[in-house]
Design a protein around this motif. Sequence first.
Motif, short mmCIF file in Angstrom:
data_model
loop_
_atom_site.label_atom_id
_atom_site.label_comp_id
_atom_site.label_asym_id
_atom_site.label_seq_id
_atom_site.Cartn_x
_atom_site.Cartn_y
_atom_site.Cartn_z
N SER A 100 0.81 -1.21 0.00
CA SER A 100 0.00 0.00 0.00
C SER A 100 0.85 1.26 0.00
CB SER A 100 -0.96 0.01 1.19
OG SER A 100 -0.25 -0.07 2.40
N LEU A 101 2.02 1.24 0.66
CA LEU A 101 2.89 2.42 0.66
C LEU A 101 3.44 2.69 -0.75
CD1 LEU A 101 4.84 1.93 4.00
CD2 LEU A 101 2.97 3.50 3.53
N ASP A 102 3.76 1.64 -1.49
CA ASP A 102 4.22 1.82 -2.86
C ASP A 102 3.11 2.39 -3.73
OD1 ASP A 102 6.66 0.73 -2.16
OD2 ASP A 102 6.08 -1.29 -2.76
N TYR A 103 1.89 1.94 -3.50
CA TYR A 103 0.75 2.43 -4.26
C TYR A 103 0.51 3.91 -3.99
CZ TYR A 103 -4.05 2.59 -6.04
OH TYR A 103 -5.17 2.93 -6.74
N ILE A 104 0.61 4.31 -2.72
CA ILE A 104 0.43 5.72 -2.35
C ILE A 104 1.53 6.57 -2.97
CG2 ILE A 104 0.51 7.32 -0.39
CD1 ILE A 104 -0.86 5.09 1.25
N GLU A 105 2.76 6.05 -2.93
CA GLU A 105 3.88 6.79 -3.53
C GLU A 105 3.69 6.95 -5.03
OE1 GLU A 105 8.70 6.23 -4.04
OE2 GLU A 105 7.66 5.22 -2.40
N LYS A 106 3.18 5.93 -5.69
CA LYS A 106 2.93 6.00 -7.14
C LYS A 106 1.87 7.06 -7.45
CE LYS A 106 1.28 3.07 -10.89
NZ LYS A 106 0.73 1.75 -11.23
N ILE A 107 0.84 7.15 -6.62
CA ILE A 107 -0.19 8.16 -6.81
C ILE A 107 0.38 9.55 -6.60
CG2 ILE A 107 -2.35 9.08 -5.85
CD1 ILE A 107 -3.21 6.20 -5.36
N ASP A 108 1.19 9.72 -5.55
CA ASP A 108 1.81 11.02 -5.28
C ASP A 108 2.69 11.46 -6.44
OD1 ASP A 108 0.58 11.34 -2.85
OD2 ASP A 108 2.29 10.60 -1.68
N LYS A 109 3.49 10.54 -6.98
CA LYS A 109 4.35 10.88 -8.11
C LYS A 109 3.52 11.25 -9.34
CE LYS A 109 8.48 8.28 -6.91
NZ LYS A 109 9.36 7.16 -7.27
N ALA A 110 2.40 10.56 -9.53
CA ALA A 110 1.55 10.87 -10.67
C ALA A 110 0.93 12.26 -10.53
CB ALA A 110 0.46 9.83 -10.82
N LEU A 111 0.57 12.63 -9.31
CA LEU A 111 -0.04 13.95 -9.10
C LEU A 111 0.99 15.07 -9.21
CD1 LEU A 111 -2.50 13.16 -6.19
CD2 LEU A 111 -3.05 13.59 -8.58
N ILE A 112 2.22 14.81 -8.82
CA ILE A 112 3.26 15.84 -8.88
C ILE A 112 3.83 15.96 -10.28
CG2 ILE A 112 5.59 16.43 -8.07
CD1 ILE A 112 4.80 15.16 -5.38
N GLY A 113 3.99 14.86 -10.97
CA GLY A 113 4.67 14.82 -12.26
C GLY A 113 3.82 15.31 -13.41
N ASP A 114 4.28 14.97 -14.61
CA ASP A 114 3.62 15.40 -15.84
C ASP A 114 2.32 14.67 -16.10
OD1 ASP A 114 5.73 17.10 -16.33
OD2 ASP A 114 6.86 15.58 -17.45
N GLU A 115 2.14 13.54 -15.46
CA GLU A 115 0.95 12.73 -15.72
C GLU A 115 -0.14 13.00 -14.69
OE1 GLU A 115 2.20 8.71 -15.91
OE2 GLU A 115 3.60 9.07 -17.53
N ASN A 116 -0.40 14.25 -14.39
CA ASN A 116 -1.40 14.61 -13.41
C ASN A 116 -2.79 14.50 -14.03
OD1 ASN A 116 -3.05 15.77 -11.51
ND2 ASN A 116 -1.66 17.45 -11.04
#
Length: 130
Positions: A100-116
Motif C-alpha cells: 500500500s505504501l508503494d501504491y500511495i507513492e505512485k499516486i503522489d508521483k503521478a499527481l506531482i509529475g507530468d501525468e497529473n
Amino acid sequence: MESNRQKKIGSVLQNDLVDILQGEVRKNGITNLIISVSKVSVTTDLSVAKVYLSVFPTEKGAEIMAAIKSNTPLIKHDLSQRVKLQLRKVPNLVFFIDDSLDYIEKIDKALIGDENPIENPNLLERRKKS
C-alpha cells in the motif's frame, strides 16, 4: 466486520510477530533491512491469521517473503511459546506483502509529475456507455 475478539487477537499476534521477525533480523546480523507487520486479520473461527508485511527496501520483498514462508512452522512455534497463556491454539499464519505504501507513492508521483490526471483529464480512461 471483525469482532472485538478478532481485533484483540490480531493485535496480540501483530506485536509478537514484530518481535520475532525483527529479532531474527538482528540475530542473523542482517543490516539495511526493515520488516514491519502492518496488519494481522484473523478469521471468525480463529483458525487462520493473514499477516501483511512491509519490507524495506522493497527490492528484497520477494526474497524475504520466500524465506519467511519457508520458515512459517518455526515462526508459528515461536509465536505459540509467546502466546500460550493467552490462546489455546495459535492460528495458521498466511503471509502477504503489503504494498500500500508503494501504491500511495505512485499516486503522489503521478499527481506531482507530468501525468497529473487532474490537470490533464485526457489521461483518464473514458467510461463506455452501455
